[in-house]
Write a protein that holds these residues in place. Structure first.
Motif, PDB file in Angstrom:
ATOM      1  N   ASP A 193       8.122 -16.573  40.537  1.00 38.92           N
ATOM      2  CA  ASP A 193       7.648 -17.226  39.197  1.00 38.92           C
ATOM      3  C   ASP A 193       8.131 -16.238  37.896  1.00 38.92           C
ATOM      4  O   ASP A 193       8.474 -15.373  38.575  1.00 38.92           O
ATOM      5  N   SER A 194       7.520 -16.652  36.994  1.00 41.66           N
ATOM      6  CA  SER A 194       7.800 -15.837  36.130  1.00 41.66           C
ATOM      7  C   SER A 194       7.130 -14.532  35.346  1.00 41.66           C
ATOM      8  O   SER A 194       7.182 -13.929  34.741  1.00 41.66           O
ATOM      9  N   ASP A 195       6.088 -14.293  36.534  1.00 43.35           N
ATOM     10  CA  ASP A 195       5.645 -12.709  36.778  1.00 43.35           C
ATOM     11  C   ASP A 195       6.556 -11.895  37.181  1.00 43.35           C
ATOM     12  O   ASP A 195       6.385 -10.722  37.068  1.00 43.35           O
ATOM     13  N   PHE A 196       7.732 -12.434  37.995  1.00 41.50           N
ATOM     14  CA  PHE A 196       8.840 -11.634  38.218  1.00 41.50           C
ATOM     15  C   PHE A 196       8.287 -10.410  39.394  1.00 41.50           C
ATOM     16  O   PHE A 196       8.948  -9.544  39.083  1.00 41.50           O
ATOM     17  N   ASP A 197       7.465 -11.019  40.529  1.00 44.23           N
ATOM     18  CA  ASP A 197       7.059 -10.281  41.567  1.00 44.23           C
ATOM     19  C   ASP A 197       8.351 -10.152  42.593  1.00 44.23           C
ATOM     20  O   ASP A 197       8.243 -11.026  43.397  1.00 44.23           O
ATOM     21  N   MET A 329       4.379  -3.674  32.317  1.00 41.31           N
ATOM     22  CA  MET A 329       3.475  -2.995  31.895  1.00 41.31           C
ATOM     23  C   MET A 329       2.144  -3.712  31.665  1.00 41.31           C
ATOM     24  O   MET A 329       1.013  -3.096  32.135  1.00 41.31           O
ATOM     25  N   LYS A 330       2.046  -4.808  30.888  1.00 42.47           N
ATOM     26  CA  LYS A 330       0.959  -5.580  30.810  1.00 42.47           C
ATOM     27  C   LYS A 330       0.134  -6.023  32.343  1.00 42.47           C
ATOM     28  O   LYS A 330      -1.208  -5.832  32.538  1.00 42.47           O
ATOM     29  N   LEU A 331       1.083  -6.372  33.057  1.00 44.63           N
ATOM     30  CA  LEU A 331       0.739  -6.717  34.401  1.00 44.63           C
ATOM     31  C   LEU A 331       0.671  -5.954  35.624  1.00 44.63           C
ATOM     32  O   LEU A 331       0.318  -5.984  36.512  1.00 44.63           O
ATOM     33  N   SER A 332       1.217  -4.582  35.134  1.00 45.17           N
ATOM     34  CA  SER A 332       1.399  -3.589  36.063  1.00 45.17           C
ATOM     35  C   SER A 332       2.106  -3.946  37.225  1.00 45.17           C
ATOM     36  O   SER A 332       1.880  -3.782  38.297  1.00 45.17           O
ATOM     37  N   ASN A 333       3.246  -4.198  37.169  1.00 44.78           N
ATOM     38  CA  ASN A 333       4.171  -4.751  37.903  1.00 44.78           C
ATOM     39  C   ASN A 333       4.944  -3.541  38.842  1.00 44.78           C
ATOM     40  O   ASN A 333       5.701  -2.988  38.040  1.00 44.78           O
ATOM     41  N   ASP A 421      -5.307 -13.312  26.229  1.00 43.94           N
ATOM     42  CA  ASP A 421      -3.863 -13.832  26.699  1.00 43.94           C
ATOM     43  C   ASP A 421      -3.430 -12.686  27.726  1.00 43.94           C
ATOM     44  O   ASP A 421      -3.134 -11.670  27.560  1.00 43.94           O
ATOM     45  N   ARG A 422      -3.011 -13.176  29.192  1.00 37.10           N
ATOM     46  CA  ARG A 422      -2.621 -12.160  30.002  1.00 37.10           C
ATOM     47  C   ARG A 422      -1.613 -11.391  29.554  1.00 37.10           C
ATOM     48  O   ARG A 422      -1.379 -10.222  30.045  1.00 37.10           O
ATOM     49  N   GLY A 425      -3.388  -9.083  26.499  1.00 36.34           N
ATOM     50  CA  GLY A 425      -4.561  -8.243  27.176  1.00 36.34           C
ATOM     51  C   GLY A 425      -4.291  -7.755  28.338  1.00 36.34           C
ATOM     52  O   GLY A 425      -4.493  -6.488  28.619  1.00 36.34           O
ATOM     53  N   GLY A 426      -3.164  -8.340  29.149  1.00 37.50           N
ATOM     54  CA  GLY A 426      -3.006  -7.756  30.264  1.00 37.50           C
ATOM     55  C   GLY A 426      -4.025  -7.355  31.445  1.00 37.50           C
ATOM     56  O   GLY A 426      -4.904  -7.908  31.366  1.00 37.50           O
ATOM     57  N   THR A 427      -4.025  -6.087  31.748  1.00 36.61           N
ATOM     58  CA  THR A 427      -4.884  -5.769  32.665  1.00 36.61           C
ATOM     59  C   THR A 427      -6.447  -5.253  32.017  1.00 36.61           C
ATOM     60  O   THR A 427      -7.125  -4.932  32.810  1.00 36.61           O
ATOM     61  N   LEU A 428      -6.322  -5.194  30.767  1.00 40.02           N
ATOM     62  CA  LEU A 428      -7.375  -4.801  29.812  1.00 40.02           C
ATOM     63  C   LEU A 428      -7.929  -6.153  29.360  1.00 40.02           C
ATOM     64  O   LEU A 428      -8.958  -6.166  28.612  1.00 40.02           O
ATOM     65  N   ARG A 429      -7.668  -7.400  29.595  1.00 36.96           N
ATOM     66  CA  ARG A 429      -7.985  -8.430  29.017  1.00 36.96           C
ATOM     67  C   ARG A 429      -9.574  -8.778  29.132  1.00 36.96           C
ATOM     68  O   ARG A 429     -10.226  -9.452  28.396  1.00 36.96           O
ATOM     69  N   ASN A 430     -10.037  -8.205  30.315  1.00 31.75           N
ATOM     70  CA  ASN A 430     -11.399  -8.635  30.456  1.00 31.75           C
ATOM     71  C   ASN A 430     -12.434  -7.407  30.287  1.00 31.75           C
ATOM     72  O   ASN A 430     -13.410  -7.230  30.983  1.00 31.75           O
ATOM     73  N   ARG A 431     -11.740  -6.187  29.738  1.00 36.62           N
ATOM     74  CA  ARG A 431     -12.460  -5.101  29.505  1.00 36.62           C
ATOM     75  C   ARG A 431     -12.424  -4.897  28.255  1.00 36.62           C
ATOM     76  O   ARG A 431     -11.859  -5.472  27.198  1.00 36.62           O
ATOM     77  N   MET A 432     -13.851  -4.246  27.403  1.00 38.18           N
ATOM     78  CA  MET A 432     -13.875  -3.791  26.043  1.00 38.18           C
ATOM     79  C   MET A 432     -13.804  -5.090  25.275  1.00 38.18           C
ATOM     80  O   MET A 432     -12.879  -5.138  24.263  1.00 38.18           O
ATOM     81  N   LYS A 433     -14.346  -5.975  25.279  1.00 37.76           N
ATOM     82  CA  LYS A 433     -14.254  -7.354  24.641  1.00 37.76           C
ATOM     83  C   LYS A 433     -15.043  -7.274  23.327  1.00 37.76           C
ATOM     84  O   LYS A 433     -14.968  -8.339  22.643  1.00 37.76           O
ATOM     85  N   GLU A 434     -15.765  -6.237  22.717  1.00 34.10           N
ATOM     86  CA  GLU A 434     -16.427  -6.375  21.794  1.00 34.10           C
ATOM     87  C   GLU A 434     -15.865  -5.329  20.934  1.00 34.10           C
ATOM     88  O   GLU A 434     -15.096  -4.260  21.107  1.00 34.10           O
ATOM     89  N   ASP A 435     -16.237  -5.148  19.439  1.00 35.21           N
ATOM     90  CA  ASP A 435     -15.652  -4.201  18.568  1.00 35.21           C
ATOM     91  C   ASP A 435     -16.283  -3.017  18.548  1.00 35.21           C
ATOM     92  O   ASP A 435     -17.503  -2.998  19.031  1.00 35.21           O
ATOM     93  N   PRO A 436     -15.933  -2.025  18.347  1.00 37.13           N
ATOM     94  CA  PRO A 436     -14.534  -1.758  17.778  1.00 37.13           C
ATOM     95  C   PRO A 436     -13.366  -1.421  18.807  1.00 37.13           C
ATOM     96  O   PRO A 436     -12.276  -1.272  18.328  1.00 37.13           O
TER      97      PRO A 436
END
Length: 501
Positions: A193-197, A329-333, A421-422, A425-436
């Motif tokens: 697929d287009s993650d290209f693993d 880099m975003k998905l750490s392939n 957006d994966r 945000g990649g592997t940080l998309r679910n981390r540090m979701k608040e400002d700043p």
């Protein structure tokens, strides 16, 4: 007499000079200003967390504009970087190959077309493209038909000689090999697929209709290179789903076990393939048949180099490197890191091997301010537990990379904190979701058993751009969540984002 004695107490001894200093009014060194001390106190407090007891943690912080080091904790201690190694690999690839570099896959023949028959062998030649997919193989089939080829009297041959035949980096753990994170590296490979693993197949388990029957299994792409050992069992709708998908070491048998409830949600896994060259050839053979191109007689499959006198029939180019860096880099392939390493070795030294590719990476790292005498590089992805880099070296690389014309492309490839957006945000998309920190922290994550890392850029409250590298080794317990070790990394990044100089 008492007055004379008192004066003698203040006279210098022989050979000494008088040096009266009022220590209370000393100006602190430039690297120890009051504000820096405040930041130091904050970071020291974070690193005193009990979660770090028994670990070895290296932290380095610099000003992005000047490179001035404003904080260091075990900064010169060599530590395992995990996927922070990809910072070195991607920088070296951009510097060596260039942002517009493309991989290719080619179709050749050593024969000739007579009527609708190709008399000769058909060669599928891989040159390291990790983005080759089933749809590209269909385009190859269409190109053959457009040239009047409907039958082939010869062999179907896979050519993976662009790289050496070493499939796995020398430090890859035996237990990692069956999974997509430890996929084998071949110059001829296929992505599902287009993650290209590259070198993996998607295995999907879905419910069948009756309790007691096996669940349904589907492979993407379809192939008979993989053998499925289906030991699943359908259970009642309210029962628990428990599915295990594991490829047996050294084979292409995938054992699927466990229970699937009626109307249960699908289970999907990306499994690595043993010998991906044969996998790509197997799928190509099926597609040729589906597109109406058949072999006369028995379809023999071979594996060897394309002859020099062969004629090229079709070619597919990958996306440019600057676009490939996004899933890398975003998905750490991991596979991209290893293929880029071998590609650099091939381009610079004429040998697509880890040894030659890592020579290139080390050379570029030296140019980017890294003391290569204090690092050890063993692969391109960071899966090795024998790669060692100090935090100060990573922050140096992050500083000097800013001077390169390819830096905007490189910085854009880093995961961005809190962006859902994966592919942003990649592997940080679910981390540090608040400002700043949200949308501000741009950094590469890294994770191995007992290793967690985070290195990149953040802008402080007053607009000062900062560089940071955090390498945590030898931790026990969870890595993610508020109680996990990554919370330490996030707290450091958030503290930098809140700081005013």
């Amino acid at each position: 007499m008492l007055l004379v004695f008192a004066m003698l107490l203040f006279l210098p001894l022989a050979g000494q000079t008088m040096n009266f200093q009022l220590t209370a009014s000393e100006d602190p060194p430039s690297s120890q200003t009051t504000e820096t001390k405040t930041l130091k106190q904050k970071l020291d407090e974070i690193l005193a967390d009990n979660k770090l007891a028994g670990t070895v943690t290296g932290v380095s912080v610099r000003k992005a504009k000047t490179g001035e080091q404003i904080y260091s904790h075990n900064g010169n201690t060599r530590l395992r970087p995990a996927s922070n190694m990809k910072l070195l690999t991607s920088a070296a690839a951009l510097d060596t190959l260039g942002p517009d570099y493309r991989f290719t896959t080619e179709v050749w023949t050593d024969g000739s077309v007579k009527g609708k028959v190709l008399h000769g062998n058909l060669y599928l030649k891989g040159k390291g493209d990790p983005t080759l997919m089933e749809e590209d193989l269909r385009q190859f089939a269409a190109a053959l038909q457009n040239q009047g080829i409907h039958k082939i009297k010869g062999k179907l041959v896979g050519d993976d000689t662009w790289y050496d035949d070493v499939r796995l980096s020398e430090d890859l753990n035996w237990s990692d090999e069956p999974y997509y994170t430890g996929a084998q590296v071949s110059a001829l490979t296929l992505s599902p697929d287009s993650d290209f693993d590259a070198g993996t197949v998607i295995v999907e388990v879905t419910p069948s209709d009756q309790v007691g029957e096996p669940a349904n299994i589907r492979l993407t792409p379809e192939n008979d290179y993989i053998t499925i050992n289906n030991q699943t069992k359908m259970v009642a709708e309210k029962e628990t789903k428990d599915i295990s998908i594991i490829r047996q070491h050294g084979t292409n048998e995938i054992v699927i076990e466990g229970s699937m409830p009626l109307n249960g949600s699908p289970s999907k896994s990306w499994s690595s393939v043993w010998e991906p060259t044969g996998y790509a050839l197997n799928v190509f053979k099926r597609i040729l048949a589906e597109e109406g191109i058949s072999f006369i007689g028995k379809t023999d499959i071979g594996f060897h180099q394309t002859p020099k006198q062969a004629k090229r029939l079709a070619e597919k180019k990958s996306m440019p490197l600057k676009e490939l860096l996004i899933p890398f880099m975003k998905l750490s392939n991991n596979g991209h890191g290893e293929m880029l390493t071998k590609e650099m070795g091939k381009v610079e030294h004429g040998e697509g091997s880890w040894d030659k590719g890592l020579q290139v990476t080390k050379s570029v790292a030296k140019e980017l301010g890294v003391d290569t005498g204090t690092i050890q590089l063993r692969d391109g992805s960071g899966m090795s537990h024998k790669t060692y880099i100090p935090a100060n070296s990573l922050s140096q690389l992050l500083y000097h990379a800013q001077e390169k014309p390819w830096f905007p492309v490189w910085e854009q490839s880093l995961p961005i904190a809190g962006i859902s957006d994966r592919l942003v945000g990649g592997t940080l998309r679910n981390r540090m979701k608040e400002d700043p920190a949200k949308g501000n922290v741009k950094a590469k994550t890294g994770s191995l058993n007992s290793v967690s890392t985070l290195s990149g850029y953040v802008t402080a409250k007053d607009g000062e751009k900062l560089i940071f590298a955090v390498l945590i080794n030898n931790y026990l317990g969870s890595s993610s969540g508020s109680s996990g070790i990554t919370a330490i990394e996030d707290e450091i990044a958030i503290t930098l984002a809140k700081h005013e100089f």
